[in-house]
Design an enzyme around this catalytic site. Structure first.
Site, PDB file in Angstrom:
ATOM      1  N   ARG A   7      -1.840 -20.843  13.091  1.00  9.52           N
ATOM      2  CA  ARG A   7      -1.591 -19.632  13.893  1.00  9.52           C
ATOM      3  C   ARG A   7      -2.182 -18.468  13.102  1.00  9.52           C
ATOM      4  O   ARG A   7      -1.645 -18.072  12.058  1.00  9.52           O
ATOM      5  CB  ARG A   7      -0.087 -19.460  14.095  1.00  9.52           C
ATOM      6  CG  ARG A   7       0.333 -18.247  14.929  1.00  9.52           C
ATOM      7  CD  ARG A   7       1.848 -18.239  15.077  1.00  9.52           C
ATOM      8  NE  ARG A   7       2.355 -17.035  15.705  1.00  9.52           N
ATOM      9  CZ  ARG A   7       2.559 -16.864  17.003  1.00  9.52           C
ATOM     10  NH1 ARG A   7       2.267 -17.848  17.851  1.00  9.52           N
ATOM     11  NH2 ARG A   7       3.058 -15.733  17.474  1.00  9.52           N
ATOM     12  N   HIS A  33      -4.588 -18.874  23.334  1.00 11.01           N
ATOM     13  CA  HIS A  33      -3.220 -19.340  23.105  1.00 11.01           C
ATOM     14  C   HIS A  33      -2.982 -20.578  23.971  1.00 11.01           C
ATOM     15  O   HIS A  33      -2.189 -20.566  24.913  1.00 11.01           O
ATOM     16  CB  HIS A  33      -2.236 -18.223  23.460  1.00 11.01           C
ATOM     17  CG  HIS A  33      -0.891 -18.357  22.812  1.00 11.01           C
ATOM     18  ND1 HIS A  33      -0.500 -19.484  22.125  1.00 11.01           N
ATOM     19  CD2 HIS A  33       0.175 -17.497  22.749  1.00 11.01           C
ATOM     20  CE1 HIS A  33       0.725 -19.319  21.670  1.00 11.01           C
ATOM     21  NE2 HIS A  33       1.160 -18.117  22.027  1.00 11.01           N
ATOM     22  N   GLN A  76       0.682 -22.145  24.601  1.00 14.12           N
ATOM     23  CA  GLN A  76       1.522 -21.340  25.475  1.00 14.12           C
ATOM     24  C   GLN A  76       1.152 -21.548  26.946  1.00 14.12           C
ATOM     25  O   GLN A  76       2.029 -21.729  27.800  1.00 14.12           O
ATOM     26  CB  GLN A  76       1.389 -19.863  25.119  1.00 14.12           C
ATOM     27  CG  GLN A  76       2.180 -18.925  26.021  1.00 14.12           C
ATOM     28  CD  GLN A  76       3.678 -19.107  25.901  1.00 14.12           C
ATOM     29  OE1 GLN A  76       4.232 -18.972  24.808  1.00 14.12           O
ATOM     30  NE2 GLN A  76       4.346 -19.418  27.003  1.00 14.12           N
ATOM     31  N   ASP A 119       2.346  -9.629  29.420  1.00 13.94           N
ATOM     32  CA  ASP A 119       2.537  -9.742  27.968  1.00 13.94           C
ATOM     33  C   ASP A 119       2.657  -8.323  27.429  1.00 13.94           C
ATOM     34  O   ASP A 119       2.364  -7.346  28.126  1.00 13.94           O
ATOM     35  CB  ASP A 119       1.341 -10.481  27.350  1.00 13.94           C
ATOM     36  CG  ASP A 119       1.562 -10.868  25.888  1.00 13.94           C
ATOM     37  OD1 ASP A 119       2.697 -10.752  25.399  1.00 13.94           O
ATOM     38  OD2 ASP A 119       0.578 -11.274  25.242  1.00 13.94           O
ATOM     39  N   CYS A 149       5.386 -14.707  27.851  1.00 10.29           N
ATOM     40  CA  CYS A 149       5.324 -15.575  26.665  1.00 10.29           C
ATOM     41  C   CYS A 149       6.326 -15.173  25.589  1.00 10.29           C
ATOM     42  O   CYS A 149       6.580 -15.964  24.673  1.00 10.29           O
ATOM     43  CB  CYS A 149       3.908 -15.604  26.106  1.00 10.29           C
ATOM     44  SG  CYS A 149       3.278 -13.983  25.597  1.00 10.29           S
ATOM     45  N   ARG A 167       7.598 -24.873  25.578  1.00  8.59           N
ATOM     46  CA  ARG A 167       6.739 -24.891  24.392  1.00  8.59           C
ATOM     47  C   ARG A 167       7.031 -26.130  23.546  1.00  8.59           C
ATOM     48  O   ARG A 167       6.113 -26.770  23.011  1.00  8.59           O
ATOM     49  CB  ARG A 167       6.955 -23.625  23.546  1.00  8.59           C
ATOM     50  CG  ARG A 167       6.440 -22.333  24.138  1.00  8.59           C
ATOM     51  CD  ARG A 167       4.922 -22.262  24.173  1.00  8.59           C
ATOM     52  NE  ARG A 167       4.318 -22.445  22.874  1.00  8.59           N
ATOM     53  CZ  ARG A 167       4.183 -21.497  21.948  1.00  8.59           C
ATOM     54  NH1 ARG A 167       4.646 -20.274  22.185  1.00  8.59           N
ATOM     55  NH2 ARG A 167       3.587 -21.743  20.797  1.00  8.59           N
TER      56      ARG A 167
END
Length: 303
Positions: A103, A130, A133, A222, A262, A290
């Site tokens: 990450r 991502h 996600q 987001d 998210c 997730r």
């Protein structure tokens, strides 16, 4: 599937379906108390250059469910901080563990890691993509709606890593998608170029959130300033004025429209608290998934 999961652009529609089907299977097994068919004792190195809640916990718990071990590595506490190259890190970790999740900021760093590693590499997040996600999002939509193909998704906000991966994920699974971003905050050109090649479902890019929301079956948003963009917060707050997911936006969507976020959410900015709480079940189903999607990825790449 390929050795690694670096971005959704690398996956075929069949790959995405396989991951979602595998995640469904593992979720059902876990809920039924059944043991997973996965070799015990596997290890996953988890490299973090960015803070995390869901990514770290879901991968670590997932490896525990597989009777394996997840090893947390902060770049600030590793030799990478002192300048050890990505290639040397990849070749070293390949001798110790069975997979790497990273990450970080630059997509190129993840690609370089995968190039030199002899074990699977999973992109836990970069500034470009991502994938984990969005796979969890697709899993959640499919759970709630019973399908993906033919639905319309709507993105309202920054054309960031989430938007990039969502566009690809939707179009590869037969969903239409309309994206509303201010000028200067559009999705990556590579993603827009990909979208231009798709002929069997619709992609729309607009400056108007109300245009994007019309007839949507699921609305995404987001935060306006992602990790590493905190210094731009005031500027972005001005740019994204009018880009909130609220009652006015939801009134334009189809009946039963879902909302996905998210997390973490800045309620009162990109989404009103009222809309967030009305759709909290869907949002936290998304967060739970997730875990199951990442277990599906681990199962397919590391078994």
């Amino acid at each position: 599937m390929k050795k690694d999961l670096l971005k959704l652009l690398d996956l075929s529609p069949e790959d995405i379906t396989l991951i979602l089907d595998t995640a469904d299977k593992l979720k059902a097994e876990r809920k039924a108390g059944k043991k997973h068919d996965f070799p015990a004792g596997k290890s996953l190195a988890m490299i973090f250059a960015k803070n995390s809640t869901r990514t770290r916990v879901s991968f670590e718990v997932g490896m525990t469910h597989f009777d394996g071990h997840a090893l947390f590595m902060s770049t600030a506490d590793s030799q990478m901080k002192r300048g050890e190259s990505i290639s040397d890190t990849a070749r070293t970790l390949s001798r110790y563990v069975d997979g790497i999740m990273i990450r970080t900021y630059e997509q190129e760093e993840v690609e370089e890691l995968a190039k030199h590693a002899t074990i699977p590499v999973i992109n836990g997040l970069t500034d470009f993509a991502h994938p984990c996600q969005i796979l969890a999002d697709l899993m959640t939509i499919r759970e709630h709606k019973g399908k993906l193909k033919g639905l319309k998704a709507c993105w309202i906000g920054d054309g960031n890593n989430m938007a990039n991966s969502l566009i690809v994920g939707c179009l590869k699974t037969g969903m239409d998608i309309s994206v509303a971003c201010p000028d200067g905050y559009k999705p990556d050109k590579k993603v827009l170029d990909f979208a231009a090649t798709v002929t069997d479902c619709k992609f729309e890019l607009t400056n108007d959130p109300k245009v994007a929301a019309k007839g949507a079956d699921v609305v995404f948003t987001d935060v306006w300033a992602s990790m590493g963009q905190e210094g731009e917060a005031k500027e972005r707050e001005k740019a994204f004025a009018g880009y909130q997911v609220n009652d006015d936006i939801m009134a334009l969507t189809n009946p039963g429209c879902m909302v996905q976020h998210c997390l973490p959410a800045h309620k009162g900015e990109e989404i009103s608290e009222k809309v967030f709480e009305e759709h909290a079940q869907e949002i936290f189903d998304e967060a739970e998934n997730r875990l199951h999607v990442q277990k599906g990825i681990i199962y397919l790449l590391m078994k």
